[in-house]
Write a protein that holds these residues in place. Structure first.
Motif, PDB file in Angstrom:
ATOM      1  N   PRO A  24      24.164  45.689  41.179  1.00  0.00           N
ATOM      2  CA  PRO A  24      22.768  45.444  40.713  1.00  0.00           C
ATOM      3  C   PRO A  24      22.959  44.562  39.304  1.00  0.00           C
ATOM      4  O   PRO A  24      22.033  44.798  38.347  1.00  0.00           O
ATOM      5  CB  PRO A  24      22.242  46.635  40.327  1.00  0.00           C
ATOM      6  N   LEU A  25      24.236  44.063  38.918  1.00  0.00           N
ATOM      7  CA  LEU A  25      24.456  43.468  37.621  1.00  0.00           C
ATOM      8  C   LEU A  25      23.799  42.385  37.377  1.00  0.00           C
ATOM      9  O   LEU A  25      23.454  41.732  36.362  1.00  0.00           O
ATOM     10  CB  LEU A  25      26.123  43.235  37.253  1.00  0.00           C
ATOM     11  N   ASN A  26      22.930  41.705  38.632  1.00  0.00           N
ATOM     12  CA  ASN A  26      22.410  40.534  38.472  1.00  0.00           C
ATOM     13  C   ASN A  26      23.532  39.149  38.019  1.00  0.00           C
ATOM     14  O   ASN A  26      23.125  38.515  36.962  1.00  0.00           O
ATOM     15  CB  ASN A  26      21.240  40.463  37.678  1.00  0.00           C
ATOM     16  N   GLU A  27      24.652  39.245  38.114  1.00  0.00           N
ATOM     17  CA  GLU A  27      25.623  38.427  37.791  1.00  0.00           C
ATOM     18  C   GLU A  27      26.050  37.321  38.846  1.00  0.00           C
ATOM     19  O   GLU A  27      26.239  37.877  40.013  1.00  0.00           O
ATOM     20  CB  GLU A  27      26.785  39.115  37.166  1.00  0.00           C
ATOM     21  N   ALA A  28      26.097  36.051  38.310  1.00  0.00           N
ATOM     22  CA  ALA A  28      26.703  35.092  39.570  1.00  0.00           C
ATOM     23  C   ALA A  28      27.567  34.359  38.957  1.00  0.00           C
ATOM     24  O   ALA A  28      27.332  33.815  37.690  1.00  0.00           O
ATOM     25  CB  ALA A  28      25.126  34.458  40.141  1.00  0.00           C
ATOM     26  N   PHE A  29      28.518  33.688  39.599  1.00  0.00           N
ATOM     27  CA  PHE A  29      29.320  32.848  39.307  1.00  0.00           C
ATOM     28  C   PHE A  29      30.117  32.104  40.440  1.00  0.00           C
ATOM     29  O   PHE A  29      29.827  32.475  41.419  1.00  0.00           O
ATOM     30  CB  PHE A  29      30.399  33.354  38.267  1.00  0.00           C
ATOM     31  N   HIS A  30      31.086  31.103  40.224  1.00  0.00           N
ATOM     32  CA  HIS A  30      31.744  30.717  41.224  1.00  0.00           C
ATOM     33  C   HIS A  30      33.039  30.269  40.693  1.00  0.00           C
ATOM     34  O   HIS A  30      33.459  30.230  39.737  1.00  0.00           O
ATOM     35  CB  HIS A  30      31.218  29.313  41.996  1.00  0.00           C
ATOM     36  N   VAL A  31      33.739  30.438  41.713  1.00  0.00           N
ATOM     37  CA  VAL A  31      35.497  30.129  41.719  1.00  0.00           C
ATOM     38  C   VAL A  31      35.830  29.031  42.710  1.00  0.00           C
ATOM     39  O   VAL A  31      35.222  29.036  43.781  1.00  0.00           O
ATOM     40  CB  VAL A  31      36.316  31.430  41.800  1.00  0.00           C
ATOM     41  N   PRO A  32      36.869  28.219  42.406  1.00  0.00           N
ATOM     42  CA  PRO A  32      37.469  27.357  43.448  1.00  0.00           C
ATOM     43  C   PRO A  32      37.832  28.197  44.660  1.00  0.00           C
ATOM     44  O   PRO A  32      38.564  29.321  44.531  1.00  0.00           O
ATOM     45  CB  PRO A  32      38.700  26.788  42.710  1.00  0.00           C
ATOM     46  N   ARG A  33      37.944  27.569  45.747  1.00  0.00           N
ATOM     47  CA  ARG A  33      38.377  28.038  47.021  1.00  0.00           C
ATOM     48  C   ARG A  33      39.810  27.459  46.993  1.00  0.00           C
ATOM     49  O   ARG A  33      40.142  26.812  48.067  1.00  0.00           O
ATOM     50  CB  ARG A  33      37.514  27.622  48.188  1.00  0.00           C
ATOM     51  N   ASP A  34      40.814  28.092  46.334  1.00  0.00           N
ATOM     52  CA  ASP A  34      42.144  27.857  46.289  1.00  0.00           C
ATOM     53  C   ASP A  34      42.674  29.247  45.799  1.00  0.00           C
ATOM     54  O   ASP A  34      42.272  30.330  45.311  1.00  0.00           O
ATOM     55  CB  ASP A  34      42.442  26.846  45.499  1.00  0.00           C
ATOM     56  N   ALA A  35      44.100  29.054  45.656  1.00  0.00           N
ATOM     57  CA  ALA A  35      44.774  30.149  45.217  1.00  0.00           C
ATOM     58  C   ALA A  35      44.671  30.785  43.824  1.00  0.00           C
ATOM     59  O   ALA A  35      44.302  31.980  43.408  1.00  0.00           O
ATOM     60  CB  ALA A  35      46.274  29.860  45.280  1.00  0.00           C
ATOM     61  N   LYS A  36      44.374  29.664  43.069  1.00  0.00           N
ATOM     62  CA  LYS A  36      43.935  30.194  41.652  1.00  0.00           C
ATOM     63  C   LYS A  36      42.439  30.979  41.376  1.00  0.00           C
ATOM     64  O   LYS A  36      42.209  31.889  40.835  1.00  0.00           O
ATOM     65  CB  LYS A  36      43.978  29.088  40.656  1.00  0.00           C
ATOM     66  N   GLY A  37      41.518  30.230  42.291  1.00  0.00           N
ATOM     67  CA  GLY A  37      40.290  30.873  42.417  1.00  0.00           C
ATOM     68  C   GLY A  37      40.436  32.189  43.021  1.00  0.00           C
ATOM     69  O   GLY A  37      39.563  33.218  42.299  1.00  0.00           O
ATOM     70  N   LEU A  38      40.988  32.543  43.982  1.00  0.00           N
ATOM     71  CA  LEU A  38      41.081  33.906  44.530  1.00  0.00           C
ATOM     72  C   LEU A  38      41.912  34.742  43.590  1.00  0.00           C
ATOM     73  O   LEU A  38      41.548  35.958  43.301  1.00  0.00           O
ATOM     74  CB  LEU A  38      41.958  33.814  45.840  1.00  0.00           C
ATOM     75  N   GLU A  39      42.779  34.351  42.885  1.00  0.00           N
ATOM     76  CA  GLU A  39      43.653  35.123  41.911  1.00  0.00           C
ATOM     77  C   GLU A  39      42.541  35.628  40.848  1.00  0.00           C
ATOM     78  O   GLU A  39      42.633  36.668  40.444  1.00  0.00           O
ATOM     79  CB  GLU A  39      44.835  34.519  41.069  1.00  0.00           C
ATOM     80  N   ALA A  40      41.565  34.585  40.346  1.00  0.00           N
ATOM     81  CA  ALA A  40      40.872  34.930  39.267  1.00  0.00           C
ATOM     82  C   ALA A  40      39.723  35.905  39.727  1.00  0.00           C
ATOM     83  O   ALA A  40      39.395  36.837  39.019  1.00  0.00           O
ATOM     84  CB  ALA A  40      40.124  33.600  38.969  1.00  0.00           C
ATOM     85  N   LEU A  41      39.086  35.905  41.096  1.00  0.00           N
ATOM     86  CA  LEU A  41      38.351  36.698  41.532  1.00  0.00           C
ATOM     87  C   LEU A  41      38.803  38.453  41.787  1.00  0.00           C
ATOM     88  O   LEU A  41      38.193  38.925  41.324  1.00  0.00           O
ATOM     89  CB  LEU A  41      37.812  36.078  43.061  1.00  0.00           C
ATOM     90  N   THR A  42      40.356  38.198  42.140  1.00  0.00           N
ATOM     91  CA  THR A  42      40.892  39.493  42.147  1.00  0.00           C
ATOM     92  C   THR A  42      40.983  40.233  40.695  1.00  0.00           C
ATOM     93  O   THR A  42      40.599  41.304  40.642  1.00  0.00           O
ATOM     94  CB  THR A  42      42.425  39.361  42.572  1.00  0.00           C
ATOM     95  N   ARG A  43      41.504  39.323  39.656  1.00  0.00           N
ATOM     96  CA  ARG A  43      41.427  39.828  38.124  1.00  0.00           C
ATOM     97  C   ARG A  43      40.074  40.133  37.941  1.00  0.00           C
ATOM     98  O   ARG A  43      39.893  41.520  37.377  1.00  0.00           O
ATOM     99  CB  ARG A  43      41.980  38.814  37.412  1.00  0.00           C
ATOM    100  N   ARG A  44      39.017  39.608  38.402  1.00  0.00           N
ATOM    101  CA  ARG A  44      37.665  39.898  37.838  1.00  0.00           C
ATOM    102  C   ARG A  44      37.143  41.237  38.544  1.00  0.00           C
ATOM    103  O   ARG A  44      36.383  42.022  37.714  1.00  0.00           O
ATOM    104  CB  ARG A  44      36.471  38.860  38.112  1.00  0.00           C
ATOM    105  N   PHE A  45      37.439  41.522  39.747  1.00  0.00           N
ATOM    106  CA  PHE A  45      37.072  42.744  40.540  1.00  0.00           C
ATOM    107  C   PHE A  45      37.854  44.026  40.255  1.00  0.00           C
ATOM    108  O   PHE A  45      37.640  44.804  40.530  1.00  0.00           O
ATOM    109  CB  PHE A  45      37.205  42.546  41.899  1.00  0.00           C
TER     110      PHE A  45
END
Length: 57
Positions: A24-45
């Motif tokens: 319910p944070l109502n937060e939206a963002f995007h990351v590139p669909r590549d290794a760096k994007g997945l790494e950023a997503l993992t760190r953020r989560f």
């Protein structure tokens, strides 16, 4: 005790990027669909209390 709400994640998968929305944070963002994007997503989560991740292709 931390009163952080349980987080639900929705991810829309496209050719070039992942569009992410956190509820319910109502937060939206995007990351590139590549290794760096997945790494950023993992760190953020990292420390979020995520209950469910839903992917839409």
């Amino acid at each position: 005790m931390d009163d952080q709400p349980t987080i639900f994640v929705g991810i829309d998968v496209s050719k070039d990027r992942l569009d992410v929305h956190l509820r319910p944070l109502n937060e939206a963002f995007h990351v590139p669909r590549d290794a760096k994007g997945l790494e950023a997503l993992t760190r953020r989560f990292g420390n979020l209390p995520i209950a469910l991740v839903v992917l839409e292709a």
